[in-house]
Design a protein around this motif. Sequence first.
Motif, PDB file in Angstrom:
ATOM      1  N   THR A   1      14.993  53.305  43.163  1.00  0.00           N
ATOM      2  CA  THR A   1      14.891  52.208  43.961  1.00  0.00           C
ATOM      3  C   THR A   1      16.189  51.459  44.053  1.00  0.00           C
ATOM      4  OG1 THR A   1      12.808  51.573  43.211  1.00  0.00           O
ATOM      5  CG2 THR A   1      13.875  49.974  43.982  1.00  0.00           C
TER       6      THR A   1
ATOM      7  N   ARG B   1      13.777  46.685  46.868  1.00  0.00           N
ATOM      8  CA  ARG B   1      12.509  47.068  46.931  1.00  0.00           C
ATOM      9  C   ARG B   1      12.499  48.466  47.619  1.00  0.00           C
ATOM     10  NH1 ARG B   1       8.104  43.087  49.228  1.00  0.00           N
ATOM     11  NH2 ARG B   1       6.227  44.565  49.347  1.00  0.00           N
ATOM     12  N   LYS B   2      11.600  49.412  47.040  1.00  0.00           N
ATOM     13  CA  LYS B   2      11.193  50.496  47.611  1.00  0.00           C
ATOM     14  C   LYS B   2       9.861  50.943  47.531  1.00  0.00           C
ATOM     15  CE  LYS B   2      12.962  55.103  47.901  1.00  0.00           C
ATOM     16  NZ  LYS B   2      13.824  56.106  47.510  1.00  0.00           N
ATOM     17  N   GLN B   3       9.566  51.445  48.493  1.00  0.00           N
ATOM     18  CA  GLN B   3       7.769  51.997  48.565  1.00  0.00           C
ATOM     19  C   GLN B   3       7.926  53.165  47.564  1.00  0.00           C
ATOM     20  OE1 GLN B   3       5.711  52.719  52.125  1.00  0.00           O
ATOM     21  NE2 GLN B   3       3.944  52.925  50.912  1.00  0.00           N
TER      22      GLN B   3
ATOM     23  N   ASP C   1       5.173  48.765  46.469  1.00  0.00           N
ATOM     24  CA  ASP C   1       6.531  48.708  46.248  1.00  0.00           C
ATOM     25  C   ASP C   1       6.900  48.793  45.060  1.00  0.00           C
ATOM     26  OD1 ASP C   1       6.421  49.286  49.065  1.00  0.00           O
ATOM     27  OD2 ASP C   1       7.387  47.268  49.420  1.00  0.00           O
TER      28      ASP C   1
ATOM     29  N   GLY D   1      16.673  51.633  48.242  1.00  0.00           N
ATOM     30  CA  GLY D   1      15.851  50.750  48.344  1.00  0.00           C
ATOM     31  C   GLY D   1      16.529  49.718  49.216  1.00  0.00           C
ATOM     32  N   ASP D   2      15.794  49.041  49.552  1.00  0.00           N
ATOM     33  CA  ASP D   2      16.133  47.918  50.505  1.00  0.00           C
ATOM     34  C   ASP D   2      16.421  46.433  49.792  1.00  0.00           C
ATOM     35  OD1 ASP D   2      15.847  49.133  53.058  1.00  0.00           O
ATOM     36  OD2 ASP D   2      13.581  48.812  53.142  1.00  0.00           O
TER      37      ASP D   2
END
Length: 150
Positions: free
Chosen positions: A63, A84-86, A93, A67-68
């Motif tokens: 993540t 955050r990452k799915q 997430d 991630g974002d």
Amino acid sequence: MGDSRRKPWRDERILFSRMREEQIHTVEELLGDIRTLDDLTFIDHSMTRLYQRYIYEDEVLDTIRGGDIIEFHIVNNSPRVLIRKQRMKQSYDICVIVDIVTKTVVSAYLNQSNDKHKTLHEEIYNDDLDVCKIIEECLKTKRRKGERLL
């Protein structure tokens, strides 16, 4: 009696989407230093949350690495980012909060992937937050690895 020289508690944040280019670059540069789990410290709170939520340490690293970034948040002297990452093949997430100076995982939790935060409290964000200055100050007074984070 408390120490009158003590600085007041600090709790400010800015959404990543509202940060200036140089601020984004500074945050991403510090996150880029995290390459393996050995680069991270997990405090007791974060380990408890991982265990409670069935999140694995390698998912935290994944993540952070891919991630974002959602927000930058300064809590006292701890400059943190929420990333955050799915989760693979799932409808939620992984969200990780990491202190980007000490490389300490503060917490982790799961959030529904389709949660678009309609109830986001815009008033808690400060678009004028000087992220680069905050990070510079925190790097100068970098806490020892493993110091308790609040």
